[in-house]
Design a protein around this motif. Structure first.
Motif, PDB file in Angstrom:
ATOM      1  N   ARG A   1       0.999   9.485 104.842  1.00 22.62           N
ATOM      2  CA  ARG A   1       1.576  10.073 106.054  1.00 22.62           C
ATOM      3  C   ARG A   1       2.751  10.979 105.687  1.00 22.62           C
ATOM      4  NH1 ARG A   1       6.163   9.207 105.156  1.00 22.62           N
ATOM      5  NH2 ARG A   1       7.440   7.378 105.527  1.00 22.62           N
ATOM      6  N   TYR A   2       3.014  11.928 106.579  1.00 17.33           N
ATOM      7  CA  TYR A   2       4.117  12.882 106.384  1.00 17.33           C
ATOM      8  C   TYR A   2       5.148  12.666 107.480  1.00 17.33           C
ATOM      9  CZ  TYR A   2       6.603  17.395 106.415  1.00 17.33           C
ATOM     10  OH  TYR A   2       7.569  18.373 106.398  1.00 17.33           O
ATOM     11  N   ASP A   3       6.399  12.466 107.070  1.00 22.05           N
ATOM     12  CA  ASP A   3       7.484  12.304 108.041  1.00 22.05           C
ATOM     13  C   ASP A   3       8.402  13.522 107.928  1.00 22.05           C
ATOM     14  OD1 ASP A   3       9.619  11.670 109.579  1.00 22.05           O
ATOM     15  OD2 ASP A   3       9.958   9.675 108.726  1.00 22.05           O
TER      16      ASP A   3
ATOM     17  N   GLN B   1      12.198  13.270 107.251  1.00 21.62           N
ATOM     18  CA  GLN B   1      12.715  12.883 105.938  1.00 21.62           C
ATOM     19  C   GLN B   1      12.500  13.981 104.891  1.00 21.62           C
ATOM     20  OE1 GLN B   1      14.671  10.475 107.120  1.00 21.62           O
ATOM     21  NE2 GLN B   1      14.353   9.391 105.200  1.00 21.62           N
ATOM     22  N   CYS B   2      11.843  15.055 105.305  1.00 29.21           N
ATOM     23  CA  CYS B   2      11.425  16.095 104.351  1.00 29.21           C
ATOM     24  C   CYS B   2      12.571  17.053 104.049  1.00 29.21           C
ATOM     25  CB  CYS B   2      10.247  16.858 104.940  1.00 29.21           C
ATOM     26  SG  CYS B   2       9.780  18.295 103.979  1.00 29.21           S
ATOM     27  N   VAL B   3      12.918  17.180 102.765  1.00 30.27           N
ATOM     28  CA  VAL B   3      14.042  18.043 102.370  1.00 30.27           C
ATOM     29  C   VAL B   3      13.587  19.449 101.996  1.00 30.27           C
ATOM     30  CG1 VAL B   3      15.453  16.096 101.643  1.00 30.27           C
ATOM     31  CG2 VAL B   3      13.994  17.237  99.959  1.00 30.27           C
ATOM     32  N   LEU B   4      12.325  19.734 102.247  1.00 29.18           N
ATOM     33  CA  LEU B   4      11.787  21.086 102.022  1.00 29.18           C
ATOM     34  C   LEU B   4      11.957  21.549 100.576  1.00 29.18           C
ATOM     35  CD1 LEU B   4      13.120  22.539 105.360  1.00 29.18           C
ATOM     36  CD2 LEU B   4      10.726  22.062 104.816  1.00 29.18           C
ATOM     37  N   CYS B   5      11.783  20.602  99.687  1.00 29.39           N
ATOM     38  CA  CYS B   5      11.903  20.973  98.278  1.00 29.39           C
ATOM     39  C   CYS B   5      10.701  21.768  97.809  1.00 29.39           C
ATOM     40  CB  CYS B   5      12.055  19.724  97.415  1.00 29.39           C
ATOM     41  SG  CYS B   5      10.539  18.759  97.332  1.00 29.39           S
ATOM     42  N   GLY B   6       9.572  21.583  98.478  1.00 27.90           N
ATOM     43  CA  GLY B   6       8.393  22.368  98.133  1.00 27.90           C
ATOM     44  C   GLY B   6       7.599  21.851  96.948  1.00 27.90           C
ATOM     45  N   ARG B   7       8.003  20.717  96.394  1.00 30.78           N
ATOM     46  CA  ARG B   7       7.198  20.183  95.283  1.00 30.78           C
ATOM     47  C   ARG B   7       5.746  19.975  95.703  1.00 30.78           C
ATOM     48  NH1 ARG B   7       9.806  15.093  92.101  1.00 30.78           N
ATOM     49  NH2 ARG B   7      11.814  15.939  91.500  1.00 30.78           N
ATOM     50  N   CYS B   8       5.578  19.423  96.915  1.00 29.82           N
ATOM     51  CA  CYS B   8       4.215  19.138  97.372  1.00 29.82           C
ATOM     52  C   CYS B   8       3.401  20.420  97.489  1.00 29.82           C
ATOM     53  CB  CYS B   8       4.268  18.414  98.720  1.00 29.82           C
ATOM     54  SG  CYS B   8       5.172  19.320  99.979  1.00 29.82           S
ATOM     55  N   VAL B   9       4.067  21.474  97.950  1.00 30.72           N
ATOM     56  CA  VAL B   9       3.364  22.748  98.134  1.00 30.72           C
ATOM     57  C   VAL B   9       2.937  23.287  96.768  1.00 30.72           C
ATOM     58  CG1 VAL B   9       3.571  25.112  98.983  1.00 30.72           C
ATOM     59  CG2 VAL B   9       4.682  23.245 100.222  1.00 30.72           C
TER      60      VAL B   9
ATOM     61  N   SER C   1       1.714  24.692 102.761  1.00 24.72           N
ATOM     62  CA  SER C   1       2.680  25.797 102.728  1.00 24.72           C
ATOM     63  C   SER C   1       3.903  25.343 103.517  1.00 24.72           C
ATOM     64  CB  SER C   1       2.069  27.059 103.362  1.00 24.72           C
ATOM     65  OG  SER C   1       1.703  26.788 104.700  1.00 24.72           O
ATOM     66  N   ILE C   2       4.955  26.135 103.470  1.00 20.56           N
ATOM     67  CA  ILE C   2       6.134  25.876 104.308  1.00 20.56           C
ATOM     68  C   ILE C   2       6.378  27.129 105.141  1.00 20.56           C
ATOM     69  CG2 ILE C   2       8.639  25.508 104.319  1.00 20.56           C
ATOM     70  CD1 ILE C   2       8.320  23.819 101.809  1.00 20.56           C
ATOM     71  N   ASN C   3       6.607  26.911 106.431  1.00 19.33           N
ATOM     72  CA  ASN C   3       6.854  28.056 107.329  1.00 19.33           C
ATOM     73  C   ASN C   3       8.339  28.440 107.249  1.00 19.33           C
ATOM     74  OD1 ASN C   3       7.539  25.611 108.461  1.00 19.33           O
ATOM     75  ND2 ASN C   3       6.888  26.129 110.537  1.00 19.33           N
TER      76      ASN C   3
ATOM     77  N   ARG D   1       8.971  23.287 108.032  1.00 21.52           N
ATOM     78  CA  ARG D   1       8.361  22.008 107.653  1.00 21.52           C
ATOM     79  C   ARG D   1       7.171  22.310 106.750  1.00 21.52           C
ATOM     80  NH1 ARG D   1       4.597  18.897 111.627  1.00 21.52           N
ATOM     81  NH2 ARG D   1       3.464  18.756 109.682  1.00 21.52           N
ATOM     82  N   VAL D   2       6.586  21.257 106.220  1.00 26.02           N
ATOM     83  CA  VAL D   2       5.364  21.446 105.439  1.00 26.02           C
ATOM     84  C   VAL D   2       4.198  21.552 106.409  1.00 26.02           C
ATOM     85  CG1 VAL D   2       3.848  20.437 103.700  1.00 26.02           C
ATOM     86  CG2 VAL D   2       6.329  20.188 103.484  1.00 26.02           C
ATOM     87  N   LEU D   3       3.323  22.504 106.145  1.00 21.26           N
ATOM     88  CA  LEU D   3       2.162  22.716 107.012  1.00 21.26           C
ATOM     89  C   LEU D   3       0.873  22.448 106.244  1.00 21.26           C
ATOM     90  CD1 LEU D   3       3.097  26.162 108.616  1.00 21.26           C
ATOM     91  CD2 LEU D   3       3.468  23.890 109.602  1.00 21.26           C
TER      92      LEU D   3
ATOM     93  N   VAL E   1       4.319  13.671  93.887  1.00 23.09           N
ATOM     94  CA  VAL E   1       5.492  14.426  93.435  1.00 23.09           C
ATOM     95  C   VAL E   1       6.631  14.458  94.448  1.00 23.09           C
ATOM     96  CG1 VAL E   1       4.166  15.902  91.885  1.00 23.09           C
ATOM     97  CG2 VAL E   1       4.601  16.677  94.234  1.00 23.09           C
ATOM     98  N   CYS E   2       6.402  13.981  95.648  1.00 25.41           N
ATOM     99  CA  CYS E   2       7.469  14.044  96.658  1.00 25.41           C
ATOM    100  C   CYS E   2       8.684  13.248  96.152  1.00 25.41           C
ATOM    101  CB  CYS E   2       6.971  13.455  97.980  1.00 25.41           C
ATOM    102  SG  CYS E   2       8.232  13.527  99.273  1.00 25.41           S
ATOM    103  N   PRO E   3       9.864  13.849  96.182  1.00 26.84           N
ATOM    104  CA  PRO E   3      11.027  13.172  95.600  1.00 26.84           C
ATOM    105  C   PRO E   3      11.664  12.151  96.528  1.00 26.84           C
ATOM    106  CG  PRO E   3      11.672  15.310  96.431  1.00 26.84           C
ATOM    107  CD  PRO E   3      10.189  15.193  96.677  1.00 26.84           C
ATOM    108  N   CYS E   4      11.067  11.924  97.680  1.00 19.85           N
ATOM    109  CA  CYS E   4      11.660  10.954  98.607  1.00 19.85           C
ATOM    110  C   CYS E   4      10.542  10.290  99.399  1.00 19.85           C
ATOM    111  CB  CYS E   4      12.670  11.650  99.511  1.00 19.85           C
ATOM    112  SG  CYS E   4      11.948  12.966 100.504  1.00 19.85           S
ATOM    113  N   ASN E   5      10.833   9.848 100.598  1.00 19.68           N
ATOM    114  CA  ASN E   5       9.837   9.115 101.379  1.00 19.68           C
ATOM    115  C   ASN E   5       9.177   9.977 102.442  1.00 19.68           C
ATOM    116  OD1 ASN E   5      12.014   9.506 103.008  1.00 19.68           O
ATOM    117  ND2 ASN E   5      12.034   7.444 103.883  1.00 19.68           N
ATOM    118  N   ALA E   6       9.291  11.294 102.310  1.00 20.63           N
ATOM    119  CA  ALA E   6       8.680  12.151 103.338  1.00 20.63           C
ATOM    120  C   ALA E   6       7.162  12.047 103.290  1.00 20.63           C
ATOM    121  CB  ALA E   6       9.120  13.598 103.144  1.00 20.63           C
ATOM    122  N   LEU E   7       6.615  12.027 102.086  1.00 20.05           N
ATOM    123  CA  LEU E   7       5.184  11.791 101.926  1.00 20.05           C
ATOM    124  C   LEU E   7       5.036  10.428 101.262  1.00 20.05           C
ATOM    125  CD1 LEU E   7       4.047  15.284 100.652  1.00 20.05           C
ATOM    126  CD2 LEU E   7       3.070  14.101 102.620  1.00 20.05           C
ATOM    127  N   MET E   8       4.352   9.534 101.915  1.00 18.49           N
ATOM    128  CA  MET E   8       4.208   8.181 101.350  1.00 18.49           C
ATOM    129  C   MET E   8       2.759   7.721 101.459  1.00 18.49           C
ATOM    130  SD  MET E   8       7.206   6.616 100.447  1.00 18.49           S
ATOM    131  CE  MET E   8       6.983   4.872 100.706  1.00 18.49           C
TER     132      MET E   8
END
Ligand code: SF4
Ligand code: SF4
Ligand code: SF4
Ligand code: FES
Length: 984
Positions: free
Chosen positions: A140-142, A145-153, A166-168, A175-177, A198-205
């Protein structure tokens, strides 16, 4: 070249061109870096790594080191810039670590808060106007909690190259789209998990972590929210540093109950390795990081496909047939019965009345013991494994020409090729992580991609050149372009002179293969064939990858040989970026064959008819060994029908579903006097057994697997064997001892010691050399030197030269005719593996692919008046099945395609018994059917939530320049913060 420079008044030395951040992290200079991940490269979104370089502020992740540079990582300006950057991230991330499932000591946001000794946020946390997205079954994506680091992208765009994320950046609330703004569950996301990893936090878990990892994270939502409010309430007075102490104590407590165990994936032959995080028998998550083949990469099966291990369907006790029923039995009773029956059948009919089938899912050590049981205890070479069903022709083609039956190099060597030619392999679905590396090289480094296939699959869509030869004609076009190259003097003469035998005879054999003939035979044009030939000769290194689209034909061995011949003629062996890569299907299909599960070979391809080899094994095993080649799988079925074979012992293999012409196989199995099946579940094959032994899957045992790169890797035991089951090596040893063998292996490492002592190819393989994530790629010399890239110095023939091997024209068996007018193609798919015994037991995978389906082209659908969801009956000369149609332009004209993963309607009800003439690999791909459109029309068999219906959004990466263009963005200036605490 090495250079020296100064960091924080300390002289450091490193290689020129290294990224400054890598050096700082390696030398443990404490530097924050939230968006940087060494496998992703610089993303430059977070600004937390700002340092002073020669008096200027700059991002360490974007700075290459240079001689004499002066770097200050903690000067007042650098420190202030880092804090400012991190403060901006905290605006997007609420710190509630004590009740967060990501509080496991490796959360980048937590650790950076601690490193910078942040007490209070200067910019308050601000919620984003979006809901949590939980529409994917696995993660899930929260957004809050997302710091928009873009690692996931970056991971999705340029590592996995699925190009969903992507990020808008231009939005007021970026946010991540997914697919530009779809719910995750309706996007092109293939659930590979790269982004989550690769998410550095709990935004993607991972959903399997939620409420499970922490002591308090599983509290009911209102209580959890209450706790979060309390934490936020005390933060202004206490500061984060005190609060973090509590969360760190909680995190430390988790250590005692969270186990992290390295394993190797049990699915495909890519051989991804990763840690399995568990709490008791619950799998918290799969954490890939430093696997030698995959790094952070996985596919949906390796990342999320493990529910089968704890399935309630697991066999829990040995079973003995009584009439039409099975009853539970003790291990002692079952082993005694099998030993008695084997002894009697051997006494009455001789040892060759028994046969043994090893498993390409099980370990090398288990295959070794199975063939030792067959040869040393029973006295027969009737020993095979399921590479007979897929890879034996590729192995044969390589033995004929270059001497080793394995991939020429590593996946890394494929990445280095100027051109990759994929033939008959749906790589993105069958070998997903290998495919990611090709997609990357193609997208980022200009590698050329040519694909020949019946279907327009993902690799075909991405290819620079895609063509569709008629089924079973690959041999013809391969020979024709090789002849064209030789006719026009485009071959690599120097290479041929120095390294290759047999050119004259081989060239003569190509006479029938003119371009015109090939064009007509294959349904291609002369121009296209010339273009392919030109692309190959002009490329700086060519790797050819192939799979079952080549091997599962009546000329599978010859087509594989033709591929290797083409590589030799064009000088594409002996260096990185070149070579032959038959992609092995199962996780250990390479290892099973390597370790003697073969009717003619002992371990390391040593021949049973070689007296010197036999003498060595006889001395070690203290028995005399049979010297004549045994029966392969195909011949075993024939021998049962001919009443010559009376008993069979098979483990980890679903022969009743996966062998060609299932009805014929089933009737053979039913005829056996005594049949022993060893499996994790009550498989279809179990229905024919007299005795069933419950076995343990890979997570419940130790041992080694060998992947498609010839890479031997260790797996460690994650769980104790589930109730009543045993690891296969223990069961085989138990049976051998009931037959009087007196084996006493206490651990698989002892089995490998014996293998290494008897096998020059594996002489230097030891468990110590394979500790943790270490691996070895055979051949392995006694001193432990391995050969990731084969043939660097010579080919393994007596004169060191490769051999061009002439092959003759041949046509596919059973082409379509008036009665059976459609070609029935079949093969792998991404989500399910093989016949599906494991993946059907993963609810998330079933959600994505709940049913079998038949791909029908839009043209054929229009002609026959059907649509997605229409039920059809397929009828072949061998059987029939009902399935729902899925109309798609992945297939064209009268081509049908059905994934093989359905127990309800297994494709082999339709396939015949014809085989590759050399290896007896079933020619599954040479099947014709007729289709009866039934009146029932249902839902589409593939739900709209399947990634195939998504729309990717390719872009170059995270595109941080768009963030930098925002009016509200400026690079942190490094203005000192008065009351900042001393950093840790
Ligand atoms: S495909 Fe899906 S799971 Fe894989 S990286 Fe992209 S968004 Fe994440
Ligand atoms: S979801 Fe993506 S952008 Fe957001 S914090 Fe995680 S990796 Fe970074
Ligand atoms: S690519 Fe293969 S080995 Fe890797 S995770 Fe997927 S199934 Fe497992
Ligand atoms: S780590 Fe360098 S900008 Fe994020």
């Amino acid at each position: 070249m090495m250079i020296k420079f100064i960091v924080d008044a300390q002289e450091v030395e490193t290689k020129a061109d290294e990224l400054l951040i890598d050096l700082l992290l390696r030398h443990e200079f404490k530097i924050p870096c939230v968006c940087y991940h060494h496998q992703l490269g610089p993303i430059q979104t977070c600004d937390t790594c700002i340092v002073e370089v020669n008096g200027q502020l700059g991002r360490a992740c974007a700075t290459k080191v240079s001689s004499g540079m002066q770097v200050q990582t903690k000067s007042a300006r650098a420190d202030a810039a880092q804090r400012e950057a991190f403060d901006r991230l905290l605006k997007d991330h609420m710190l509630y670590c004590t009740v967060c499932d990501n509080n496991n000591g490796n959360c980048t946001m937590h650790n950076t808060t601690k490193m910078l000794a942040v007490d209070h946020q200067r910019i308050p946390f601000t919620q984003k106007p979006y809901e949590v997205d939980a529409t994917n079954p696995f993660y899930r994506y929260d957004p809050d909690q997302c710091v928009l680091c873009g690692r996931c992208v970056e991971a999705c765009q340029n590592v996995e190259v699925n190009e969903t994320l992507s990020i808008n950046w231009e939005d007021p609330h970026p946010r991540v789209l997914w697919d530009g703004g779809k719910p995750i569950g309706e996007s092109s996301c293939v659930s590979c998990g790269h982004c989550v990893t690769v998410c550095p936090c709990n935004a993607l878990m991972e959903k399997s972590m939620l409420g499970e990892a922490g002591y308090m994270s599983g509290l009911p939502k209102p209580a959890l929210n209450g706790m979060i409010d309390i934490i936020k309430g005390i933060e202004p007075d206490m500061g984060y540093r005190s609060i973090l102490k509590v969360s760190e104590a909680e995190s430390a407590m988790r250590e005692s109950r969270t186990r992290k165990t390295k394993t190797v994936c049990t699915y495909c032959g890519v051989g991804c390795s990763f840690d399995v995080w568990t709490r008791d028998r619950h799998i918290l998550k799969i954490e890939p990081e430093e696997g030698p083949t995959n790094g952070i990469s996985t596919c949906v099966k390796g990342k999320f496909g493990w529910d089968f291990v704890n399935s309630s369907d697991r066999l829990t006790s040995p079973l003995i047939r009584e009439g039409d029923q099975f009853r539970q039995a003790s291990w002692e009773e079952a082993l005694t019965l099998v030993a008695q029956q084997f002894t009697e059948i051997k006494a009455k009919n001789g040892p060759d009345a028994l046969a043994f089938i090893s498993s390409s899912k099980c370990t090398n050590e288990e295959s070794y013991l199975m063939q030792k049981l067959a040869r040393a205890v029973i006295g027969t070479n009737n020993m095979d494994n399921c590479s007979r069903y897929c890879q034996a022709p590729a192995t044969e083609g390589l033995f004929r020409t270059v001497g080793y039956g394995g991939d020429s190099g590593s996946i890394r060597d494929i990445e280095n090729a100027g051109l990759v030619l994929i033939i008959g392999s749906n790589t993105a679905e069958a070998h997903p992580v290998a495919a990611t590396r090709i997609k990357q090289a193609h997208k980022l480094r200009g590698q050329k991609l040519v694909v020949a296939d019946l279907r327009k699959h993902e690799m075909a869509e991405r290819a620079d050149l895609f063509f569709q030869p008629k089924s079973g004609t690959d041999l013809t076009w391969l020979c024709a372009i090789t002849r064209y190259i030789l006719d026009n003097g485009l071959e690599k003469t120097e290479f041929l002179d120095q390294w290759v035998n047999g050119l004259d005879e081989y060239y003569k054999s190509l006479e029938p293969f003119t371009l015109e003939f090939a064009a007509k035979t294959c349904g291609l044009t002369v121009e296209l064939l010339k273009q392919v030939a030109r692309m190959i000769v002009e490329a700086n290194g060519v790797c050819i990858l192939w799979a079952m689209g080549i091997t599962q034909h009546s000329m599978g061995s010859d087509s594989s040989t033709a591929i290797s011949n083409l590589l030799l003629v064009t000088g594409n062996y002996m260096r990185t970026g070149t070579g032959a890569y038959p992609l092995r299907g199962h996780n250990n299909v390479q290892g099973a064959g390597d370790h003697g599960a073969h009717p003619e070979n002992l371990t390391g391809y040593q021949k049973v008819h070689d007296p010197e080899v036999r003498a060595r094994f006889e001395a070690a095993w203290k028995v005399s060994l049979p010297s004549t080649k045994g029966l392969d799988n195909f011949q075993m079925i024939e021998a049962i029908h001919a009443s010559k074979l009376k008993a069979m012992y098979l483990f980890g293999e679903e022969i009743a579903l996966v062998d060609g012409n299932s009805n014929n196989v089933d009737s053979a199995l039913a005829k056996l006097e005594f049949f022993v099946v060893q499996d994790v579940f009550f498989s279809k094959t179990c229905q024919f057994a007299n005795v069933i032994f419950p076995a343990s899957p890979s997570l419940e045992k130790e041992g080694t697997f060998t992947n498609t790169e010839r890479r031997i890797q260790r797996l460690y035991q994650v769980f104790e064997p589930s109730e009543g089951s045993r690891p296969d090596w223990r069961i085989i040893q138990g049976l051998a001892n009931h037959l009087g063998a007196k084996w006493n292996y206490q651990h698989p490492s002892e089995i490998y010691q014996e293998i290494a002592s008897l096998t020059p190819l594996f002489a230097g393989v030891t468990y110590e050399r394979l500790e943790g994530y270490k691996s070895l790629q055979w051949p392995v010399a006694a001193d432990g030197t391995d050969e990731p890239l084969l043939y660097v110095k010579r080919f393994p023939f007596p004169d060191g030269k490769a051999r061009l091997y002439p092959v003759a024209m041949s046509i596919p068996a059973e082409p379509a005719n008036q009665e059976f007018d459609l070609h029935f193609n079949n093969g792998c798919m991404l989500e399910h593996f093989h016949e599906g015994n494991m993946t059907w037991r993963a609810p998330g995978i079933r959600e994505k692919v709940p049913h079998a389906f038949l791909e029908v082209s839009p043209e054929l659908a229009a002609e026959r008046g059907l649509q997605s969801g229409t039920w059809v009956q397929l009828i072949s000369p061998y059987g029939k099945l009902r399935v729902r149609a899925l109309v798609t332009d992945r297939v064209r004209g009268k081509e049908l395609y059905m994934p093989m993963n359905s127990a309800e309607g297994p494709v082999n009800l339709l396939t015949g018994s014809h085989t590759d003439s050399v290896t007896h690999t079933p020619a599954y791909k040479e099947s014709s059917v007729r289709m009866v459109v039934l009146p029932e029309v249902g839902e589409s068999p593939l739900p709209k939530t399947n990634s195939r219906f998504g729309h990717r959004t390719p872009q170059s990466g995270v595109e941080v320049e768009r963030k930098w263009k925002r009016a509200d963005y400026e690079m942190p200036k490094g203005e000192p913060v008065q009351d900042a605490a001393k950093r840790n």
